[in-house]
Structure formats: C-alpha cells, structure tokens
Design a protein around this motif. Structure first.
Motif, PDB file in Angstrom:
ATOM      1  N   LEU A 132      16.503 -48.493  -2.524  1.00 53.53           N
ATOM      2  CA  LEU A 132      17.278 -48.321  -3.870  1.00 53.53           C
ATOM      3  C   LEU A 132      18.138 -49.369  -4.240  1.00 53.53           C
ATOM      4  CD1 LEU A 132      18.181 -45.982  -5.880  1.00 53.53           C
ATOM      5  CD2 LEU A 132      20.139 -45.787  -4.191  1.00 53.53           C
ATOM      6  N   TYR A 168      17.725 -51.709  -7.977  1.00 53.18           N
ATOM      7  CA  TYR A 168      18.680 -51.658  -9.023  1.00 53.18           C
ATOM      8  C   TYR A 168      19.338 -53.252  -8.883  1.00 53.18           C
ATOM      9  CZ  TYR A 168      19.547 -47.042  -9.985  1.00 53.18           C
ATOM     10  OH  TYR A 168      19.368 -45.675 -10.558  1.00 53.18           O
ATOM     11  N   PHE A 171      22.972 -45.042 -10.335  1.00 55.55           N
ATOM     12  CA  PHE A 171      23.061 -45.481  -9.112  1.00 55.55           C
ATOM     13  C   PHE A 171      24.021 -45.006  -8.049  1.00 55.55           C
ATOM     14  CE2 PHE A 171      25.122 -48.905  -6.403  1.00 55.55           C
ATOM     15  CZ  PHE A 171      23.947 -49.079  -5.637  1.00 55.55           C
ATOM     16  N   GLY A 226      23.158 -43.527  -4.864  1.00 55.15           N
ATOM     17  CA  GLY A 226      23.370 -44.129  -3.567  1.00 55.15           C
ATOM     18  C   GLY A 226      24.559 -43.662  -3.072  1.00 55.15           C
TER      19      GLY A 226
END
Length: 309
Positions: free
Chosen positions: A161, A165, A240, A244
C-alpha cells in the motif's frame, strides 16, 4: 505451589532436601515480590543516572546501590540453579531463565571505560526482567511472538500500500511539493507521517491548492511548479488514511487478539492436563490402598477362623 505432573512428581521425589528447601523459598510470594521490587528499583537507579545534578551529588551512592542490586540478582540466579539439585542444567531448559542469566551475566563482565555506554544499555535492559517475573506479561509476549508470522503478512500488505501511494505521490506532486514528494524515499516518509495522523491536513492542502497558493513557513524556495488538484488530493489522502490507519491497524489488533486468545486456551489446556496428571497417580495409590486393606482384612478373618478352631 505449582501443580506437578507425574514426571515432575518423580523429579520432586528425587530432588535432595536442601534443593527442595531452596525451591520452596524461590516459589514463595515474599521472594517473588522482593525480586519484583528490586527490578523496579534497578530501573529507577538507571533513570536517576540521567539527571546530572543527582549523579554529581550522589554518584557514589548510586553506584553502591547498583552493586547491591546486581549482587541480589546474582544470588537469585545462583539459588535457582541450586534448586535443581544435582541436575543444574535443567535451569537452562526454561527460555526465561536463559534470558535472566544472559542479562545478569553481561552486567558482571569487566567493562572498560570505552564500553560504558553498552553497560548502561545492558543495565536498563534489566527492567525487561519484569517480563520473566510477571506471568501475565509472559502471556502477552508469547502472544506477540506467536503472531509474528501473521503480522509479517500484514506488514507486507502495508508495504505494498505504501509503495503504490508513494509512486502515485511522486508522479502527481513531485514538482509541486518536492520537499515531501520529490523522490520515492521522501514520499515514503511523508506517507508515514500521514499514517500517524500528524500534520496530514497541511500536506493535503498543499497538493489541493498548489505550493504557490498554500505555502507553509520555510517552504517558499522549494516551490518549483505550483500545481493544485482540489479533487484528486482529497481522494488520495483520505483513502490512504482510511486504508493505512484504520483497516491495517485493525488487522494488527485482530491478529494480536487472536494470538492472545490461542495462548490463553493453550495455558488452560495445559493446566487441565496437569490437574488430570496429578489426580491419576493419587487415584492409583488410593486403589492400591483399598486392595491392600481388603487383603489385610481377609487375612485377619482367616487368622480368626484358625484361632477359633
């Protein structure tokens, strides 16, 4: 006192009396509380050594107390080894005993002046002995170690991830905000800051309106090509943070809770097995006593008959 399985009962019966006495002292509540207090006191001593005025005025006294604490810990380790009787190597079968032995052994090494920083580090590690003294902390540490493989997969998912990003951030805002997205490593650090929820709103606003319109203190000379994305930036940062921070964090918590529950179940099953193992020899002994009493009563009856004749 700890419940013993048949093997432990055999070991206990073969242990010399002096070793049994030492083991009873070590297992007593007052001894365990005393060692716990000494561990906390040792941690407080190391903390006091960070205050220069205290070291200047009471440095000699602090060193004396530290030597006394180290002597107490050394005696404790020696008693635990002596408690194993004529088989002292059984002390090292327990991982926590090895942990305690290594910490105390390193503290006893003759460190020279260039290695004083290492000695201070080892001394503060003595506070970790709280884990070996408190069973609840042992359970938590065991659950953490048990969950490491699953946590590794969660960390791998989080790394993927971050990578996706970070690459997007460099492509989208590498020129608009080179301080935060000028390169891939810098973008990783920026995303780590965002995932900790520290100042992420300012980072997002810089990408929303462009570095020319939304300028923070100290970044005036770093704005190369102002480029605002008022729609893409909120979607990027909010998605995000949701994935996250919230989802990944919940995965970590879920893995830890599952491992903790498994450790608790294993401990309960172990205690039940010990209880069953303890009851089994007692039942055998009781049945043997009943059989012997029947035989004795029968022989007494036969003897009474012979006397009566």
């Amino acid at each position: 006192m700890e419940k013993k399985s048949p093997r432990h009962l055999d070991e206990w019966s073969s242990t010399p009396s002096w070793a049994k006495s030492i083991k009873l002292v070590i297992a007593s509540r007052w001894f365990q509380n005393f060692i716990l207090a000494m561990i906390l006191f040792a941690g407080a001593l190391v903390g006091l050594e960070t205050i220069k005025t205290v070291v200047h005025e009471y440095g000699t006294l602090l060193k004396l107390f530290d030597q006394i604490v180290l002597l107490i810990f050394t005696v404790e380790i020696a008693l635990k080894i002596l408690a194993e009787g004529y088989k002292p190597w059984r002390f090292f079968k327990d991982g926590w005993n090895i942990f305690d032995f290594l910490i105390i052994g390193i503290c006893l090494l003759p460190w020279q002046a260039p290695f004083l920083a290492v000695l201070r580090l080892v001394r503060i590690l003595r506070v970790l002995r709280l884990v070996s003294v408190l069973p609840r902390l042992q359970l938590l540490v065991g659950a953490l170690l048990k969950s490491l493989p699953s946590i590794g997969y969660v960390a791998l998912l989080l790394s993927i991830l971050f990578y996706i990003y970070a690459v997007l951030g460099v492509f989208l805002w590498g020129e608009n905000d080179p301080e935060r997205f000028g390169s891939l490593p810098i973008a990783f650090l920026t995303l780590f800051q965002c995932v900790t929820m520290e100042g992420w709103a300012d980072i997002m606003h810089t990408q929303m309106w462009g570095c020319g319109r939304y300028v923070q203190a100290g970044t005036n000379g770093l704005c190369i090509a102002s480029r605002g994305m008022p729609i893409v930036a909120p979607i990027y940062f909010i998605s995000f943070i949701i994935m996250g921070t919230m989802i990944i964090l919940n995965l970590f918590i879920g893995v830890m809770m599952n491992s903790l529950q498994e450790m608790q179940q294993e401990k309960e099953e172990y205690l039940k097995a010990q209880e069953v193992a303890k009851e089994s020899p007692l039942q055998h002994e009781l049945s043997d006593l009943i059989q012997q009493s029947h035989l004795i009563s029968k022989r007494l009856e036969d003897l009474a008959k012979m006397v009566s004749k």
